[in-house]
Design an enzyme around this catalytic site. Structure first.
Site, short mmCIF file in Angstrom:
data_model
loop_
_atom_site.label_atom_id
_atom_site.label_comp_id
_atom_site.label_asym_id
_atom_site.label_seq_id
_atom_site.Cartn_x
_atom_site.Cartn_y
_atom_site.Cartn_z
CE LYS A 1 -10.39 -9.39 -4.74
NZ LYS A 1 -8.94 -9.40 -4.87
N GLY B 1 -1.42 1.93 2.42
CA GLY B 1 -2.13 1.01 3.31
C GLY B 1 -1.27 -0.19 3.63
N1 LIG Z 1 -3.44 -7.02 0.57
C1 LIG Z 1 -2.95 -7.82 -0.34
O1 LIG Z 1 -2.26 -8.80 -0.04
C2 LIG Z 1 -3.23 -7.56 -1.79
C3 LIG Z 1 -3.74 -6.34 -2.20
N2 LIG Z 1 -3.91 -6.11 -3.54
C4 LIG Z 1 -4.43 -4.83 -3.98
O2 LIG Z 1 -3.54 -3.80 -3.57
C5 LIG Z 1 -4.26 -2.62 -3.25
C6 LIG Z 1 -3.95 -2.19 -1.83
O3 LIG Z 1 -4.32 -3.22 -0.94
P1 LIG Z 1 -4.14 -3.07 0.64
O4 LIG Z 1 -2.88 -2.38 0.94
O5 LIG Z 1 -4.38 -4.40 1.22
O6 LIG Z 1 -5.37 -2.15 0.99
P2 LIG Z 1 -5.48 -1.03 2.11
O7 LIG Z 1 -6.92 -0.70 2.22
O8 LIG Z 1 -4.74 -1.42 3.34
O9 LIG Z 1 -4.69 0.18 1.45
C7 LIG Z 1 -5.20 0.98 0.44
C8 LIG Z 1 -4.89 2.41 0.82
O10 LIG Z 1 -5.26 3.24 -0.27
C9 LIG Z 1 -5.84 4.42 0.27
N3 LIG Z 1 -6.66 5.05 -0.76
C10 LIG Z 1 -7.86 4.66 -1.25
N4 LIG Z 1 -8.26 5.50 -2.22
C11 LIG Z 1 -7.27 6.40 -2.38
C12 LIG Z 1 -7.06 7.52 -3.24
N5 LIG Z 1 -7.96 7.87 -4.15
N6 LIG Z 1 -5.92 8.23 -3.12
C13 LIG Z 1 -4.99 7.90 -2.21
N7 LIG Z 1 -5.12 6.85 -1.35
C14 LIG Z 1 -6.25 6.12 -1.46
C15 LIG Z 1 -6.60 3.95 1.48
O11 LIG Z 1 -6.86 4.99 2.38
C16 LIG Z 1 -5.65 2.89 2.04
O12 LIG Z 1 -4.75 3.44 2.98
C17 LIG Z 1 -5.73 -2.96 -3.51
O13 LIG Z 1 -6.08 -2.59 -4.81
C18 LIG Z 1 -5.77 -4.47 -3.37
O14 LIG Z 1 -6.82 -5.05 -4.09
C19 LIG Z 1 -3.59 -7.02 -4.48
C20 LIG Z 1 -3.07 -8.22 -4.13
C21 LIG Z 1 -2.91 -8.62 -2.75
C1 LIG Z 2 -5.31 -10.77 -1.15
C2 LIG Z 2 -4.97 -12.05 -1.79
C3 LIG Z 2 -4.71 -13.08 -0.75
C4 LIG Z 2 -5.91 -12.56 -2.79
C5 LIG Z 2 -6.55 -11.54 -3.67
O1 LIG Z 2 -7.72 -11.35 -3.60
C6 LIG Z 2 -5.74 -10.75 -4.58
O2 LIG Z 2 -4.60 -11.11 -4.90
O3 LIG Z 2 -6.24 -9.71 -5.05
#
Ligand SMILES: NC(=O)C1=CN([C@@H]2O[C@H](COP(=O)(O)OP(=O)(O)OC[C@H]3O[C@@H](n4cnc5c(N)ncnc54)[C@H](O)[C@@H]3O)[C@@H](O)[C@H]2O)C=CC1
Ligand SMILES: CC(C)CC(=O)C(=O)O
Length: 364
Positions: free
Chosen positions: A80, A182
């Site tokens: 990562k 998000g």
């Molecule tokens: N995007 C992907 O395909 C993947 C994401 N993840 C994990 O899933 C989680 C979300 O990822 P995404 O949706 O891509 O990120 P993102 O950044 O689009 O969404 C995260 C959301 O959480 C909100 N947030 C942050 N701190 C907060 C809090 N204390 N209280 C309430 N809301 C809060 C942010 O404002 C944002 O809208 C992360 O932990 C990421 O590592 C895991 C696997 C794959």
């Molecule tokens: C967002 C994925 C494509 C890979 C990753 O870093 C995860 O699964 O946390």
């Protein structure tokens, strides 16, 4: 933090610090374990409170990827990157070009993709400098944004956990509290709303909450109130460590199933929720949809094949629950067992010497 001591404790292979003064790049690439193949894991851009916090996050997330990729049946190791900075203000083209060159320098030991704070556009810029990047634009024949597919996997895994807790995998009428709406959670809301679940949402960004309220009839609560709401399922979809001493006391949910990485602050929190009878869908098993999707690019991307595999997250969560019951251990340990056993088996299969053995990247 004593870095080498920490790396030794969890057996990390490599930690790379990347600095480019012109663009402002400060990145940390952590490679945990490449037994199964090159380390694949996304790049997170975040304004960390300290350099130590950034290093710790990179290390923890990289190790999570080793387990995620192994449990998902991928022939990939875990790594990562974190880039220190505000994704809304500090990004620039030169930064991602410089980062791409650092990745290229690792000659395939590490392959990147999106994570919190990075987008398909950023991956496309990295791709100007290296082939060791996934989640690039579909116009390159690639898979694009992994978030909708991650959401599909979380939805499938949530149903499997619900089956264990409620005796049915239907989410109709279930009250689901979603922390962070998000990229992933917005898409997750679409599935849950379509199935007739009632949604309670929170986010630190008001616009994200508003969108969920308008599109899915979600009820909005403040970030600090999400843990204590009356609900059936708590879905952590923001950042890690939200299952901790403070929050566990407030939780009313019977299931924890969400997208966030590293949901348990410490392993012992997994023990506590297990004793409370909460069905916990281990984070790296339920959120593997994105990595399964981007990893398919290494074989020449086929969306149908990738989605079929992501659908199987239902069975993987069911398998983890079965191991947990069979061995009388919490689900987070059952998931670790599943991943570790696969890595161990593959380690031994490498004992047969093969000159120029087939390498996964040779298909690109
Ligand atoms: N995007 C992907 O395909 C993947 C994401 N993840 C994990 O899933 C989680 C979300 O990822 P995404 O949706 O891509 O990120 P993102 O950044 O689009 O969404 C995260 C959301 O959480 C909100 N947030 C942050 N701190 C907060 C809090 N204390 N209280 C309430 N809301 C809060 C942010 O404002 C944002 O809208 C992360 O932990 C990421 O590592 C895991 C696997 C794959
Ligand atoms: C967002 C994925 C494509 C890979 C990753 O870093 C995860 O699964 O946390």
């Amino acid at each position: 933090m004593e870095i080498f001591k920490y790396m030794e404790k969890y057996d990390y292979e490599q930690l790379v610090f990347c600095q480019d003064k012109e663009s402002g790049l400060k990145a940390i690439i952590a490679i945990h374990d490449t037994t199964l193949g090159p380390a694949l894991g996304g790049t997170r851009m975040w304004q960390y409170a300290s350099e130590e916090a950034a290093i710790e996050d990179a290390l923890r997330l990289a190790r999570g990827m080793t387990y995620k990729n192994a449990a998902a049946g991928l022939n990939l190791g875990g790594g990562k990157t974190v880039i220190i900075g505000d994704a809304r203000k500090d990004k620039n083209e030169a930064m991602f070009r410089a980062f791409g060159r650092f990745i290229q320098g690792l000659n395939g030991r590490y392959i990147t993709a999106e994570d919190v704070g990075t987008t398909v556009d950023d991956m496309d810029i990295i791709h100007e400098e290296t082939d060791f990047v996934t989640g690039i634009s579909p116009s390159f024949g690639s898979s694009g944004n992994p978030s909708p597919v991650t959401a599909f996997g979380v939805y499938r895994g949530m149903k499997a956990a619900a089956k264990e807790a409620f005796g049915t995998d239907s989410l109709e009428g279930k009250v689901i509290a979603i922390q962070g709406v998000g990229n992933v959670a917005y898409n997750l809301c679409k599935y849950l709303h379509a199935e007739g679940a009632q949604l309670i949402v929170t986010d630190i960004h008001k616009e994200s909450v508003q969108r969920a309220v308008e599109e899915f009839g979600a009820k909005a609560v403040s970030p600090e109130d999400i843990y204590g709401v009356e609900c059936d399922i708590y879905a952590p979809c923001a950042l890690g460590a939200t299952v901790n001493d403070e929050t566990i006391k407030q939780l009313k949910a019977k299931v924890i199933a969400g997208a966030a990485n590293n949901q348990l602050k410490e392993a012992r929190h997994g023990d506590i929720i297990h004793e409370m009878g909460i069905v916990y869908a281990p984070d790296y098993v339920i959120n593997a949809g994105g990595v399964i999707n981007v990893a398919d690019e290494l074989y020449g991307y086929n969306r149908e094949r990738a989605l079929k595999k992501v659908e199987g997250i239902y069975d993987n969560i069911a398998k983890v629950i079965e191991i947990s019951k069979r061995d009388g251990i919490p689900t987070y340990l059952a998931a670790d067992r599943l991943a570790e056993e696969r890595i161990e088996r593959m380690k031994n299969s490498r004992s047969t010497f093969l000159k120029n053995g087939h390498h996964i990247l040779s298909r690109r």
